[in-house]
Design an enzyme around this catalytic site. Structure first.
Site, PDB file in Angstrom:
ATOM      1  CG  ASP A  37      -0.121  -0.307   2.507  1.00  0.00           C
ATOM      2  OD1 ASP A  37       1.101  -0.061   2.520  1.00  0.00           O
ATOM      3  OD2 ASP A  37      -0.731  -0.794   3.477  1.00  0.00           O
ATOM      4  CD  GLU A  70       0.840  -6.628   3.383  1.00  0.00           C
ATOM      5  OE1 GLU A  70       0.761  -5.393   3.435  1.00  0.00           O
ATOM      6  OE2 GLU A  70       1.728  -7.266   3.994  1.00  0.00           O
ATOM      7  CD  GLU A  90       0.424   4.270   4.569  1.00  0.00           C
ATOM      8  OE1 GLU A  90      -0.507   4.920   5.087  1.00  0.00           O
ATOM      9  OE2 GLU A  90       1.617   4.588   4.706  1.00  0.00           O
ATOM     10  CG  HIS A 135       6.799   4.316  10.219  1.00  0.00           C
ATOM     11  ND1 HIS A 135       6.533   3.080  10.741  1.00  0.00           N
ATOM     12  CD2 HIS A 135       6.236   4.330   8.987  1.00  0.00           C
ATOM     13  CE1 HIS A 135       5.857   2.372   9.865  1.00  0.00           C
ATOM     14  NE2 HIS A 135       5.648   3.106   8.790  1.00  0.00           N
ATOM     15  NE  ARG A 159       3.717  11.157   3.992  1.00  0.00           N
ATOM     16  CZ  ARG A 159       4.848  10.613   3.557  1.00  0.00           C
ATOM     17  NH1 ARG A 159       5.130   9.364   3.857  1.00  0.00           N
ATOM     18  NH2 ARG A 159       5.704  11.323   2.837  1.00  0.00           N
ATOM     19  CG  HIS A 182      11.080   5.481   9.640  1.00  0.00           C
ATOM     20  ND1 HIS A 182      11.379   6.456   8.716  1.00  0.00           N
ATOM     21  CD2 HIS A 182      10.338   4.554   8.971  1.00  0.00           C
ATOM     22  CE1 HIS A 182      10.845   6.134   7.549  1.00  0.00           C
ATOM     23  NE2 HIS A 182      10.212   4.988   7.673  1.00  0.00           N
TER      24      HIS A 182
END
Ligand code: UD1
Ligand code: UDP
Length: 382
Positions: free
Chosen positions: A98, A120, A134, A210, A212, A243
């Site tokens: 994604d 996936e 995503e 991490h 967004r 990250h």
């Protein structure tokens, strides 16, 4: 008969970890030329995975820039893919999950009328802004794809509700294939700090964060919660491989640097990470991949998000949604640290996401699609 040219496209760390075993499986199959195109949406974190799994890309778009935006990633991938497709002439393009690479890779394939296999497939939250971007990427790729490799039956059912029935396979998640190659009882860490931790007498908790949609207030709340957990529990070590996103680096520095018992370390190579997870007490994370790996290793997971597209391990009892509010996270973590019975209830190895044979099923399904073999039996026997 001419070999099939199957091109795997990926660009970020999690895609690479989950696609590397598939690139290798396809390379082992008669009748397939396994090609690998990386966008390098991530640079260092991608290269680290390629090294661990010994994968050498055939084509590298090298698109990453610091603080890249969704628009720059997508447009650079789309343009770069045009060149890659012309050079490689694939019969099918495989994308994973994604990310922006996934979406742009699938769109580029469509523009060139090349069939797309979505690895996936079928994960959903039904909230287009969470995870962002995503959830939308998944839905857009579902509209483009020709073959769908769903990790679980529930993922297949999600697609079915969207009237996607053809070319759908329940394969298990390739992350479990990857995990089987990395975790070793006798493993010695290359990162000295990880060898120095006392995994027997102390509670080593693995942390990642991490996403967004967590930028800003939620990430601040998460970091403050982590700090409080470490301050209030003398027998706990929090190990946080941070990250490389500058937004995440800044937040970790601001809220966690100097906190007692908090180990801020560089991102780990996948084999180090998997073996650290196998030795840890529990996991606190907003990562998708960790939600799949930790249950397989019998480690309780607190998910630092409001929702999850991976409800299977929640149902199995090894994963709980902790949310993004400081007090809630502290309360749930403290219970797992101090209440042995609560911990034991969650600390059981379950494998709702795969059996380690996902890549073999995907390779079989691709050969079947081109009329060159039998369709695979589904993971989970359904
Ligand atoms: C991306 C994916 C996300 C996935 C995550 C896995 C999108 C929009 N997001 O988010 O779905 O969960 O990867 O980690 O596709 N950076 C480096 N070196 C690296 C990697 C990143 O310096 O090796 C820095 C760069 O400044 C880059 C920034 O991190 O601009 C953000 O990377 P990006 O891929 O845009 O977003 P992620 O948060 O990593
Ligand atoms: N991972 C890793 N090193 C790290 C952090 C994570 O190898 O320092 C692995 C982790 O084990 C999992 C994957 O990276 O396989 C998850 O990636 P990430 O959390 O970046 O993305 P997501 O899964 O949330 O998309």
């Amino acid at each position: 008969m001419k070999n099939l040219r199957i091109m795997s496209v990926f660009g970020t760390r999690p895609e690479a970890i989950k696609m590397a075993p598939l690139v290798q499986e396809l390379a082992r199959r008669d009748g397939i030329d396994s090609l690998c195109c990386v966008t390098a949406q991530h640079r260092q974190m991608l290269d680290s995975v390629l090294e661990v799994f010994h994968v050498t890309p055939d084509y590298d778009l090298d698109i990453m820039t610091p603080r890249q935006t969704l628009s720059t990633i997508t447009s650079k991938c789309l343009l770069g893919m045009e060149e890659a497709i012309k050079a490689m002439e694939p019969d099918m393009i495989l994308v994973h999950g994604d990310t922006s690479t996934t979406f742009a890779g699938a769109l580029a394939a469509f523009y060139h009328q090349i069939p797309v296999g979505h690895v996936e497939a079928g994960l959903r939250t039904y909230d287009k802004y969470s995870p962002y971007p995503e959830e939308m990427n998944r839905k857009l790729v579902s509209s483009i794809a020709d073959l769908y490799f769903c990790p679980t039956v529930a993922n297949r059912d999600n697609l079915s509700r969207e009237a996607i029935e053809k070319g759908v396979f329940v394969t298990g998640n390739t992350v479990i294939d990857a995990l089987k190659t990395t975790v070793r009882a006798e493993y010695v860490f290359a990162t000295p700090e990880l060898n120095d931790l006392d995994y027997v007498n102390r509670k080593v908790c693995l942390v990642t964060c991490h996403r967004r949609e967590n930028y800003g207030k939620p990430m601040e709340q998460i970091m403050l919660a982590l700090r409080q957990i470490a301050e209030e529990n003398q027998d706990v070590d929090l190990v946080y491989p941070v990250h490389l996103s500058p937004v995440v680096q800044e937040a970790a520095e601001k809220y966690l640097r100097g906190a007692p018992r908090v180990h801020l370390i560089a991102p780990l190579p996948a084999d180090e990470m998997h073996n650290l997870m196998a030795r840890s007490y529990m996991v606190l994370t907003d990562s998708g991949g960790l939600q799949e790996e930790a249950p397989a290793l019998g480690k309780p997971v607190l998910v630092l998000r409001r929702e999850t597209e991976r409800p299977e391990a929640v149902a199995a009892g090894t994963v709980r949604l902790a949310g993004v509010v400081q007090d809630d996270i502290v309360t749930m973590a403290t219970r797992l640290i101090r209440d042995k019975a609560a911990y034991e209830t969650m600390a059981k190895a379950v494998n709702p996401y795969g059996d380690g044979n996902a890549c073999a099923r995907i390779a079989d399904a691709i050969l079947w699609h081109f009329g060159r073999g039998e369709a695979p039996a589904p993971f989970g026997g359904d």
